[in-house]
Design an enzyme around this catalytic site. Sequence first.
Site, mmCIF file in Angstrom:
data_model
loop_
_atom_site.group_PDB
_atom_site.id
_atom_site.type_symbol
_atom_site.label_atom_id
_atom_site.label_comp_id
_atom_site.label_asym_id
_atom_site.label_seq_id
_atom_site.Cartn_x
_atom_site.Cartn_y
_atom_site.Cartn_z
ATOM 1 N N LYS A 53 79.080 29.680 36.973
ATOM 2 C CA LYS A 53 77.991 30.370 36.503
ATOM 3 C C LYS A 53 77.456 31.421 37.100
ATOM 4 O O LYS A 53 77.511 32.726 37.192
ATOM 5 C CB LYS A 53 76.688 29.359 35.962
ATOM 6 N N GLN A 97 70.309 22.712 35.622
ATOM 7 C CA GLN A 97 71.486 22.246 35.249
ATOM 8 C C GLN A 97 71.216 20.643 34.967
ATOM 9 O O GLN A 97 70.512 20.113 35.900
ATOM 10 C CB GLN A 97 72.444 22.207 36.485
ATOM 11 N N ASP A 120 69.060 28.588 28.426
ATOM 12 C CA ASP A 120 69.921 27.383 27.617
ATOM 13 C C ASP A 120 69.274 27.082 26.376
ATOM 14 O O ASP A 120 69.930 26.239 25.467
ATOM 15 C CB ASP A 120 69.732 26.137 28.640
#
Length: 295
Positions: A53, A97, A120
């Site tokens: 990422k 995460q 997200d």
Amino acid sequence: MSTVIDGKAYAETLRARIAESAAELKLKHDFVPGLAVVLVGEDPASQVYVRSKARQTVEVGMQSFEHRLPADTDEDDLVDLIGQLNRDPAVNGILVQLPLPKQVDSERIINMIDVQKDVDGFHVENTGRLSIGADSLVPCTPAGCLMLLKHYVGDLTGQNAVVIGRSNIVGKPVSMLLLREHCTVTIAHSRTRDLPSVCRQADIVVAAVGAPEMVKGDWIKPGATVIDVGINRITDESGNKVLVGDVEYDAAQKVAGAITPVPGGVGPMTIACLLRNTVIAACRQQGVDVPDSIG
Ligand code: NAD
């Protein structure tokens, strides 16, 4: 033989368009979108994702901020960090995460992220907005599935879509997106009766279970489009570690009209959609239009 849906190539094109958008925003509006990624602990798969990422964020010309915390980090410290990132104007997107260690309440942390920076798309407000069909930041893997479907199939109106899996991160949001495209959506899960017959009705199958090659070739209606979200690491007959999806690829691709491979299908789309969400979030925060190339 079916068309192979090349997610790797599509994601590459999308990343090039994102890089163009980032350059355009810098030139016209003098800002660079920034993405902060928070990793707690040393889970090897999570470390790989976070590295990719960060690398891809920089490659498209955006700013990457990495925050790595030890596995025994307590919830209050994480709450403080999210608060700081929410207030930091250089940070337009925040990704925590998952999974988080057991001592941390993941739901509390996700819902603490400023909803405008929730790239997200897991914040309860973004989830709710998606389900009522309002504008929202859409979870990345489901957004990637939909992009591939629209690119390869075109108009999805009236198609029978069967989504296998009802998780909050894939199954449910992908179902909402398909509904928004006017599909007739069935959400199947571990308690569904006679899954093979349910699947055989589908013009579109989205498999998001996490069970290697569970969906058999003879469950697929001839000509159907198959999107395989599953990523399963198995040992093959020769003792090699390989990645397979949730669909029995060799058999299914003989019947399907189009199918995503694993690897190289949905997987590469996730980070590309994360970068796209970061540009969208940054534009909204700055009050400027999202560049047409990724709109
Ligand atoms: P999850 O474990 O949260 O959910 C799995 C779902 O499958 C559940 O809703 C369950 O009801 C359903 N299920 C389990 N057994 C079943 C059965 N026998 N028949 C029908 N349904 C069954 O998983 P998830 O987080 O949604 O991920 C699913 C898969 O997608 C995993 O392999 C994961 O690695 C992969 N994934 C890939 C990406 C990506 O490509 N970037 C992103 C997220 C998840």
